[in-house]
Motif scaffolding. Structure first.
Motif, PDB file in Angstrom:
ATOM      1  N   GLY A 403       0.834  -1.204   0.000  1.00  0.00           N
ATOM      2  CA  GLY A 403       0.000   0.000   0.000  1.00  0.00           C
ATOM      3  C   GLY A 403       0.859   1.240   0.000  1.00  0.00           C
ATOM      4  O   GLY A 403       2.082   1.174   0.137  1.00  0.00           O
ATOM      5  N   CYS A 404       0.196   2.394  -0.168  1.00  0.00           N
ATOM      6  CA  CYS A 404       0.908   3.660  -0.066  1.00  0.00           C
ATOM      7  C   CYS A 404       0.964   4.052   1.407  1.00  0.00           C
ATOM      8  O   CYS A 404      -0.021   3.904   2.120  1.00  0.00           O
ATOM      9  CB  CYS A 404       0.194   4.746  -0.866  1.00  0.00           C
ATOM     10  SG  CYS A 404       0.924   6.382  -0.608  1.00  0.00           S
ATOM     11  N   ALA A 405       2.112   4.582   1.825  1.00  0.00           N
ATOM     12  CA  ALA A 405       2.259   4.960   3.230  1.00  0.00           C
ATOM     13  C   ALA A 405       1.428   6.196   3.562  1.00  0.00           C
ATOM     14  O   ALA A 405       1.109   6.445   4.711  1.00  0.00           O
ATOM     15  CB  ALA A 405       3.730   5.224   3.534  1.00  0.00           C
ATOM     16  N   ARG A 406       1.065   6.992   2.543  1.00  0.00           N
ATOM     17  CA  ARG A 406       0.368   8.249   2.825  1.00  0.00           C
ATOM     18  C   ARG A 406      -1.116   8.214   2.486  1.00  0.00           C
ATOM     19  O   ARG A 406      -1.872   9.091   2.882  1.00  0.00           O
ATOM     20  CB  ARG A 406       1.020   9.389   2.026  1.00  0.00           C
ATOM     21  CG  ARG A 406       2.499   9.552   2.358  1.00  0.00           C
ATOM     22  CD  ARG A 406       3.028  10.849   1.854  1.00  0.00           C
ATOM     23  NE  ARG A 406       2.999  10.927   0.390  1.00  0.00           N
ATOM     24  CZ  ARG A 406       3.732  11.786  -0.302  1.00  0.00           C
ATOM     25  NH1 ARG A 406       4.531  12.626   0.331  1.00  0.00           N
ATOM     26  NH2 ARG A 406       3.662  11.819  -1.615  1.00  0.00           N
ATOM     27  N   CYS A 407      -1.518   7.187   1.670  1.00  0.00           N
ATOM     28  CA  CYS A 407      -2.907   7.155   1.212  1.00  0.00           C
ATOM     29  C   CYS A 407      -3.502   5.783   1.521  1.00  0.00           C
ATOM     30  O   CYS A 407      -2.781   4.806   1.643  1.00  0.00           O
ATOM     31  CB  CYS A 407      -2.997   7.390  -0.297  1.00  0.00           C
ATOM     32  SG  CYS A 407      -2.088   8.826  -0.868  1.00  0.00           S
ATOM     33  N   SER A 408      -4.820   5.733   1.575  1.00  0.00           N
ATOM     34  CA  SER A 408      -5.457   4.446   1.823  1.00  0.00           C
ATOM     35  C   SER A 408      -5.749   3.748   0.497  1.00  0.00           C
ATOM     36  O   SER A 408      -6.891   3.453   0.165  1.00  0.00           O
ATOM     37  CB  SER A 408      -6.738   4.649   2.625  1.00  0.00           C
ATOM     38  OG  SER A 408      -7.580   5.567   1.963  1.00  0.00           O
ATOM     39  N   ARG A 421       4.438   2.690  -7.004  1.00  0.00           N
ATOM     40  CA  ARG A 421       4.084   4.104  -7.095  1.00  0.00           C
ATOM     41  C   ARG A 421       2.613   4.298  -6.746  1.00  0.00           C
ATOM     42  O   ARG A 421       1.756   3.529  -7.173  1.00  0.00           O
ATOM     43  CB  ARG A 421       4.346   4.615  -8.508  1.00  0.00           C
ATOM     44  CG  ARG A 421       4.198   6.112  -8.640  1.00  0.00           C
ATOM     45  CD  ARG A 421       4.397   6.568 -10.067  1.00  0.00           C
ATOM     46  NE  ARG A 421       5.770   6.379 -10.527  1.00  0.00           N
ATOM     47  CZ  ARG A 421       6.102   6.242 -11.814  1.00  0.00           C
ATOM     48  NH1 ARG A 421       5.179   6.265 -12.740  1.00  0.00           N
ATOM     49  NH2 ARG A 421       7.357   6.074 -12.149  1.00  0.00           N
ATOM     50  N   CYS A 422       2.363   5.343  -5.970  1.00  0.00           N
ATOM     51  CA  CYS A 422       0.979   5.665  -5.611  1.00  0.00           C
ATOM     52  C   CYS A 422       0.400   6.561  -6.698  1.00  0.00           C
ATOM     53  O   CYS A 422       0.964   7.609  -7.011  1.00  0.00           O
ATOM     54  CB  CYS A 422       0.938   6.379  -4.268  1.00  0.00           C
ATOM     55  SG  CYS A 422      -0.719   6.964  -3.871  1.00  0.00           S
ATOM     56  N   HIS A 423      -0.723   6.159  -7.275  1.00  0.00           N
ATOM     57  CA  HIS A 423      -1.311   6.964  -8.343  1.00  0.00           C
ATOM     58  C   HIS A 423      -2.136   8.126  -7.805  1.00  0.00           C
ATOM     59  O   HIS A 423      -2.693   8.900  -8.563  1.00  0.00           O
ATOM     60  CB  HIS A 423      -2.153   6.077  -9.270  1.00  0.00           C
ATOM     61  CG  HIS A 423      -1.317   5.248 -10.189  1.00  0.00           C
ATOM     62  ND1 HIS A 423      -1.830   4.508 -11.214  1.00  0.00           N
ATOM     63  CD2 HIS A 423       0.029   5.058 -10.242  1.00  0.00           C
ATOM     64  CE1 HIS A 423      -0.842   3.885 -11.857  1.00  0.00           C
ATOM     65  NE2 HIS A 423       0.289   4.198 -11.273  1.00  0.00           N
ATOM     66  N   HIS A 424      -2.214   8.243  -6.493  1.00  0.00           N
ATOM     67  CA  HIS A 424      -2.966   9.362  -5.921  1.00  0.00           C
ATOM     68  C   HIS A 424      -2.065  10.482  -5.417  1.00  0.00           C
ATOM     69  O   HIS A 424      -2.413  11.644  -5.525  1.00  0.00           O
ATOM     70  CB  HIS A 424      -3.901   8.871  -4.818  1.00  0.00           C
ATOM     71  CG  HIS A 424      -5.023   8.068  -5.389  1.00  0.00           C
ATOM     72  ND1 HIS A 424      -6.202   8.627  -5.790  1.00  0.00           N
ATOM     73  CD2 HIS A 424      -5.112   6.755  -5.693  1.00  0.00           C
ATOM     74  CE1 HIS A 424      -6.975   7.695  -6.302  1.00  0.00           C
ATOM     75  NE2 HIS A 424      -6.346   6.546  -6.250  1.00  0.00           N
ATOM     76  N   CYS A 425      -0.915  10.106  -4.830  1.00  0.00           N
ATOM     77  CA  CYS A 425      -0.040  11.164  -4.312  1.00  0.00           C
ATOM     78  C   CYS A 425       1.321  11.160  -4.993  1.00  0.00           C
ATOM     79  O   CYS A 425       2.125  12.057  -4.761  1.00  0.00           O
ATOM     80  CB  CYS A 425       0.126  11.045  -2.806  1.00  0.00           C
ATOM     81  SG  CYS A 425       1.198   9.693  -2.319  1.00  0.00           S
ATOM     82  N   GLY A 426       1.597  10.142  -5.811  1.00  0.00           N
ATOM     83  CA  GLY A 426       2.865  10.119  -6.531  1.00  0.00           C
ATOM     84  C   GLY A 426       4.026   9.532  -5.747  1.00  0.00           C
ATOM     85  O   GLY A 426       5.122   9.393  -6.277  1.00  0.00           O
TER      86      GLY A 426
HETATM   87 ZN    ZN Z   1      -0.239   7.937  -1.894  1.00  0.00          ZN
END
Ligand code: ZN
Ligand code: ADP
Ligand code: ZN
Length: 689
Positions: A403-408, A421-426
């Motif tokens: 998962g992304c560490a910053r987003c759910s 790569r997180c597609h929401h926060c990059g």
């Molecule tokens: Zn993220």
């Protein structure tokens, strides 16, 4: 003229408050509404827009601060333009300056650039020939004979005067661009100094239409036809914006931000691919450029043409009710082209699975079709709305998912870059060697993205020229354009991509479109998912066989689903009728109007706390009786960039009642102070709920 007068000017500044700010201006040179002014604000200097000049202030004169400078060289923004911005601020529930200032190119707000821009304005004025800058009567290259559909549409369009909204409903490849072109030509033949605004949903689509217009419309200078979008340098954007503002630019081709450009002689607006969600700004001022285009046309009493093969259901309903005149282009324009045959491939059916294990995603019929295209030297597109290699990386042993560490949300595996790569926060991290929970080193990608499809196709078709276009590959500047050029030149055999390849492009050599993994949207919680999927697939399929016969293969587990069946029949009207009946039954837009209040906070509790207080304030509003309020809930993706997000929905059968309620309620929201709240926003006519 040496008599010094003192003026009081009211200035809009880029501030969330609704107020205008008053300043003194002592000079013989009378300031004018619509001029840019440099003023002190707090301890800083800011550039604002003069909204009015008053003779008296509620404050004692001595307490007013002084305007530092006014940019007199730049012609003031007109009252009509200011009314447009005022409407947008009121309708979308924002501060006036918060909308008006960001609508200007950044360079105009930088006073250090004023001298150079003044010189530029002066030179442009000198260079401007007295006669018409564009003329439609002279055409360099041969224009095709119109199809009967095009001719009929033009006949109606050319007789329109005053406010006249049109829906140009033309199937993919029906030649809507030719209609726009002839309409523009006729406009300039009639009114040589008119201006027209042509909106397209994506920057990628501007070069194609610009090239067509430049080739067919005679213009005295390059500045007569300009493009306006966020991809320009600050200086270029300012110069082009000023060319539009001074009336030198006659045709402005632009993305959604261009709807707020100053166009003093605007006589025609065209919104191509009007259904596209990209017309809705998704951050800051969340406006719909299509809706503002229609408002602007009404304000200026001019025609507006909304073009699409798959109109938004809102637009379709207006046409059904007769509020927009509907013009239909039911057939493709090219004399040999018919709409492509659409085949549904049942992927649950074992016989359809690929014989080759290396290609679990490509069914045998699609594989065969690709091979046949390669042999005939025709092009194919593979459409898949998921970029990256795989949507998630998983541990088989314990069930861990990256998962992304910053987003759910899950992090997407990008194999070539060896990154998650997180597609929401990059946020990008390297791929772990082992499962961080159980230490298992057998981590496996789940699902398919464009990179994985590309990787699996390469060995299946050695020697084939396979390319990929998605937000990742397009990140490098000019890369998307280069790929489109290669497509047009026939230098690509198979192009794999996301919705970027599906929109608007007129690829003449594509005869096959394969569509993978589109089923998820059939069962989405989002009531607009079906409408979006239908449009996307019809548009993607519409790239096939534009100059001959084409074929669309859709891989699905649900070949009998009504959406796919309507697609097979090219039956937009049938799909729209069924979808609208469902919306009416379920009391959803366009039969009701919606708004959201959204809060972002350091904790979910704070976000929900803010919302419940806001809801209580709303319930006390006398206007709110005509509005249905739902309970605050965490958003589907509850955390992005470590901020927790929650929202609640408001609905009303009356748009006016909803508007009145929102306006009356906004001061309550501004007064609410809740610890941990980072920001809140009202979104009117939201597309994603
Ligand atoms: Zn993220
Ligand atoms: P749309 O935007 O409706 O999908 P386009 O405007 O891209 O379609 O036109 C599709 C193709 O048909 C283009 O290659 C265009 O040059 C061609 N075309 C348009 N009008 C005519 C016509 N009247 N006769 C022949 N070809 C045409
Ligand atoms: Zn594990």
């Amino acid at each position: 003229m040496d008599r010094h007068e003192e003026w009081i000017v009211r200035v809009a500044l880029d501030q969330p408050t609704p107020t205008l700010f008053e300043y003194r201006y002592a000079t013989a040179h009378k300031p004018q509404a619509g001029q840019l002014a440099h003023v002190p604000f707090g301890r800083r200097m800011e550039t604002g827009l003069i909204w009015g000049i008053v003779s008296q202030s509620a404050l004692p004169l001595a307490r007013l601060r002084e305007v530092e400078a006014i940019w007199h060289v730049c012609p003031p923004l007109s009252a009509k333009w200011r009314a447009l911005l005022q409407f947008a601020a009121d309708y979308y529930q924002r501060g006036l300056g918060e909308i008006a200032l960001p609508a200007l190119p950044g360079a105009l707000r930088d006073t250090r650039r004023w001298p150079r821009l003044s010189a530029h304005l002066h030179n442009a004025q000198q260079a401007q020939p007295a006669s018409a800058a564009v003329s439609g009567s002279e055409i360099h290259i041969a224009a095709p004979a119109l199809t009967s559909g095009q001719a009929q549409a033009l006949q109606q369009l050319n007789t329109a005067r005053g406010f006249a909204p049109f829906l140009l409903h033309g199937v993919t490849g029906s030649g809507k661009t030719e209609v726009y072109l002839r309409l523009l030509t006729a406009l300039f033949a009639r009114t040589p100094d008119a201006q027209a605004l042509v909106l397209v949903p994506e920057i990628n689509l501007t070069p194609q239409i610009e090239a067509i217009l430049r080739a067919r419309i005679q213009s005295a200078s390059d500045a007569a036809i300009i493009t306006l979008h966020s991809g320009l340098s600050e200086g270029a954007r300012a110069r082009r914006w000023l060319a539009a503002h001074c009336g030198h630019a006659r045709i402005v081709i632009g993305t959604r931000l261009a709807v707020l450009a100053s166009l003093p002689r605007l006589a025609l607006i065209i919104v191509d691919e009007e259904h596209d969600a990209a017309y809705k700004q998704q951050e800051g001022l969340r406006y719909s450029a299509r809706d503002l285009a229609v408002w602007r046309a009404r304000q200026l009493d001019i025609p507006v043409v909304l073009g699409s093969a798959t109109p938004a259901l809102e637009t379709w309903r207006h046409a059904e009710q007769g509020r927009y005149a509907r013009l239909s282009l039911p057939r493709r324009a090219h004399f040999e082209a018919a709409l492509p045959a659409v085949h549904l491939i049942h992927t649950g059916d074992a016989r359809q699975r690929s014989a080759q294990n290396a290609l679990p995603d490509i069914s045998a019929p699609l594989l065969e079709a690709l091979r046949a295209r390669l042999e005939r030297k025709e092009q194919s597109l593979i459409f898949l709305n998921r970029r990256g290699y795989a949507p998630v990386l998983a541990c088989d042993a314990c069930g861990w998912l990256a998962g992304c560490a910053r987003c759910s949300v899950y992090a997407v595996l990008h194999k070539a870059e060896r990154a998650l790569r997180c597609h929401h926060c990059g946020l990008q991290t390297s791929v772990p060697r082992a499962c961080p929970v159980c230490g298992n080193i057998d981590l496996a990608p789940l699902g398919r993205g464009t990179q994985r499809i590309e990787e699996s196709l390469l060995p299946a078709f050695p020697g084939a020229r396979i390319a990929r276009l998605d937000a990742d590959s397009a990140r490098r500047k000019g890369c998307a354009q280069m790929l489109f050029d290669r497509m047009h030149a026939g230098d690509v055999d198979i192009l794999i991509g996301t919705q970027m390849i599906a929109k608007g492009h007129d690829f003449q050599r594509v005869t096959l479109v394969g569509i993978l993994n589109s089923d998820a949207a059939l069962f989405s919680h989002d009531f607009r998912a079906g409408e979006r999927l239908f449009a996307q697939l019809m548009q993607a399929g519409g790239r096939a066989g534009r100059a001959g016969c084409g074929e669309v293969l859709i891989q699905t587990r649900y070949p009998h689903h009504p959406l796919y069946q309507a697609l097979r029949r090219h039956d937009y009207a049938g799909f729209a009728a069924a979808a609208l009946a469902e919306r009416r039954q379920a009391r959803l837009p366009p039969f009701i109007y919606q708004a959201l209040l959204r809060a972002e906070a350091h904790t979910l509790e704070a976000a929900l706390d803010f919302l419940s207080r806001a809801a209580a304030a709303l319930d006390r509003q006398p206007e709110a009786v005509a509005v249905t309020r739902y309970d605050p809930v965490p958003m589907n993706i509850v955390k992005i960039r470590r901020l927790h997000r929650a929202q609640f929905l408001l609905e009303s059968a009356s748009r006016a009642a909803l508007q009145r309620t929102l306006s009356a309620w906004r001061p309550d929201l501004r007064a609410l102070k809740v610890r941990g709240i980072v920001r809140w926003m009202i979104e009117v006519d939201p597309l994603d709920i």
